[in-house]
Write a protein that holds these residues in place. Structure first.
Motif, PDB file in Angstrom:
ATOM      1  N   TRP A  85       0.839  -1.202   0.000  1.00 52.83           N
ATOM      2  CA  TRP A  85       0.000   0.000   0.000  1.00 52.83           C
ATOM      3  C   TRP A  85       0.876   1.254   0.000  1.00 52.83           C
ATOM      4  O   TRP A  85       0.623   2.184  -0.758  1.00 52.83           O
ATOM      5  N   SER A  86       1.929   1.226   0.835  1.00 55.10           N
ATOM      6  CA  SER A  86       2.851   2.375   0.879  1.00 55.10           C
ATOM      7  C   SER A  86       3.559   2.557  -0.461  1.00 55.10           C
ATOM      8  O   SER A  86       3.663   3.677  -0.973  1.00 55.10           O
ATOM      9  N   LEU A  87       4.055   1.458  -1.005  1.00 50.23           N
ATOM     10  CA  LEU A  87       4.713   1.534  -2.306  1.00 50.23           C
ATOM     11  C   LEU A  87       3.738   1.913  -3.405  1.00 50.23           C
ATOM     12  O   LEU A  87       4.095   2.616  -4.352  1.00 50.23           O
ATOM     13  N   GLY A  88       2.495   1.450  -3.262  1.00 50.36           N
ATOM     14  CA  GLY A  88       1.469   1.779  -4.245  1.00 50.36           C
ATOM     15  C   GLY A  88       1.216   3.273  -4.325  1.00 50.36           C
ATOM     16  O   GLY A  88       0.877   3.798  -5.382  1.00 50.36           O
ATOM     17  N   ARG A  89       1.402   3.931  -3.226  1.00 52.26           N
ATOM     18  CA  ARG A  89       1.258   5.382  -3.211  1.00 52.26           C
ATOM     19  C   ARG A  89       2.363   6.055  -4.020  1.00 52.26           C
ATOM     20  O   ARG A  89       2.182   7.148  -4.521  1.00 52.26           O
ATOM     21  N   PHE A  90       3.507   5.392  -4.142  1.00 50.04           N
ATOM     22  CA  PHE A  90       4.661   6.016  -4.795  1.00 50.04           C
ATOM     23  C   PHE A  90       5.120   5.331  -6.069  1.00 50.04           C
ATOM     24  O   PHE A  90       5.568   5.992  -6.998  1.00 50.04           O
ATOM     25  N   ALA A  91       5.052   3.986  -6.091  1.00 48.11           N
ATOM     26  CA  ALA A  91       5.664   3.275  -7.218  1.00 48.11           C
ATOM     27  C   ALA A  91       4.885   2.027  -7.602  1.00 48.11           C
ATOM     28  O   ALA A  91       5.442   0.942  -7.696  1.00 48.11           O
ATOM     29  N   ALA A  92       3.602   2.148  -7.860  1.00 48.87           N
ATOM     30  CA  ALA A  92       2.760   0.986  -8.135  1.00 48.87           C
ATOM     31  C   ALA A  92       3.230   0.191  -9.346  1.00 48.87           C
ATOM     32  O   ALA A  92       3.203  -1.034  -9.339  1.00 48.87           O
ATOM     33  N   ASP A 106      -8.436   3.918  -2.373  1.00 49.18           N
ATOM     34  CA  ASP A 106      -8.633   4.715  -1.160  1.00 49.18           C
ATOM     35  C   ASP A 106      -9.261   3.875  -0.038  1.00 49.18           C
ATOM     36  O   ASP A 106     -10.210   4.283   0.617  1.00 49.18           O
ATOM     37  N   VAL A 107      -8.736   2.657   0.144  1.00 49.04           N
ATOM     38  CA  VAL A 107      -9.208   1.737   1.171  1.00 49.04           C
ATOM     39  C   VAL A 107      -8.385   1.950   2.432  1.00 49.04           C
ATOM     40  O   VAL A 107      -7.168   2.164   2.362  1.00 49.04           O
ATOM     41  N   ASP A 108      -9.032   1.885   3.589  1.00 49.24           N
ATOM     42  CA  ASP A 108      -8.308   1.941   4.862  1.00 49.24           C
ATOM     43  C   ASP A 108      -7.566   0.617   5.021  1.00 49.24           C
ATOM     44  O   ASP A 108      -8.179  -0.430   5.283  1.00 49.24           O
ATOM     45  N   GLY A 121      -2.053  -4.926  -1.630  1.00 44.93           N
ATOM     46  CA  GLY A 121      -1.927  -3.660  -0.905  1.00 44.93           C
ATOM     47  C   GLY A 121      -1.687  -2.495  -1.841  1.00 44.93           C
ATOM     48  O   GLY A 121      -2.259  -1.413  -1.668  1.00 44.93           O
ATOM     49  N   ALA A 122      -0.860  -2.714  -2.855  1.00 43.92           N
ATOM     50  CA  ALA A 122      -0.582  -1.652  -3.832  1.00 43.92           C
ATOM     51  C   ALA A 122      -1.851  -1.273  -4.588  1.00 43.92           C
ATOM     52  O   ALA A 122      -2.132  -0.091  -4.796  1.00 43.92           O
TER      53      ALA A 122
END
Length: 189
Positions: free
Chosen positions: A55-62, A129-131, A122-123
């Motif tokens: 999820w964190s990487l998906g925010r930056f480098a999906a 926009d899922v919690d 997660g990505a």
């Protein structure tokens, strides 16, 4: 995501860990519940962390994560599986008892290999926009339970030949890795 979707996602993410746990349990000398829970906890924590990382990487480098996740999972699981097959095919040098437990490193490597797909999930959830916290918690909890059950189920299979169990466990890991790779390359996953 609603509760039912989260539960089905958690079950899907824990299926390959469950299969690997059966092999791990069968390779042990009559594992006890405490060992099954230890194994489940290791798998569950790693399975909960990987969607958070994804999820964190998906925010930056999906694009980068989804481009390589299937190759990473395939490589880790194939190496571990081929090692198990090789150990199963080797003749016994002397009668060696089954271990009482697996090393943390071996369990963590297997857990990581079976949880790489959770990283890509997660990505993808980062774009919806899922919690991610409740989803990751559910995946970790379900994996912990499924792996603990898998180890105890493997205990029942432990009466089989050590070589047979190692070969079957290795084949399962290679098959899981190959299935992950196939799904991604064929567009089915």
């Amino acid at each position: 995501m609603n509760t039912i979707s989260t539960l089905f996602l958690a079950l899907a993410m824990s299926a390959d860990a469950f299969a690997a746990a059966i092999g791990k349990g069968a390779m042990l000398q009559r594992p006890r519940l405490l060992e099954a829970l230890r194994t489940g906890l290791i798998f569950g924590v790693i399975e909960a962390i990987t969607p958070l990382v994804g999820w964190s990487l998906g925010r930056f480098a999906a694009d980068y994560v989804t481009a390589w996740d299937h190759w990473i999972a395939f490589s880790i699981l194939s190496i571990l599986g081929l090692r198990m097959i090789w150990l199963g095919l080797r003749p016994d040098e002397e009668a060696v008892e089954k271990p009482q437990s697996h090393s943390f490193i071996l369990l963590a490597a297997t857990a990581l290999g079976t949880s790489i797909d959770a990283m890509s999930v997660g990505a993808s959830l980062a774009f919806l926009d899922v919690d991610i916290i409740p989803v990751a918690f559910a995946i970790g909890l379900v994996t912990c339970l499924m792996v603990s059950i898998g180890v105890m189920l493997g205990r029942m299979l432990g009466a089989a030949s050590k070589h047979t169990v190692e070969i079957i466990g290795g084949l399962i890991l290679v098959a899981i890795g190959s299935l992950i790779l196939y799904k991604h390359l064929s567009g089915a996953g």
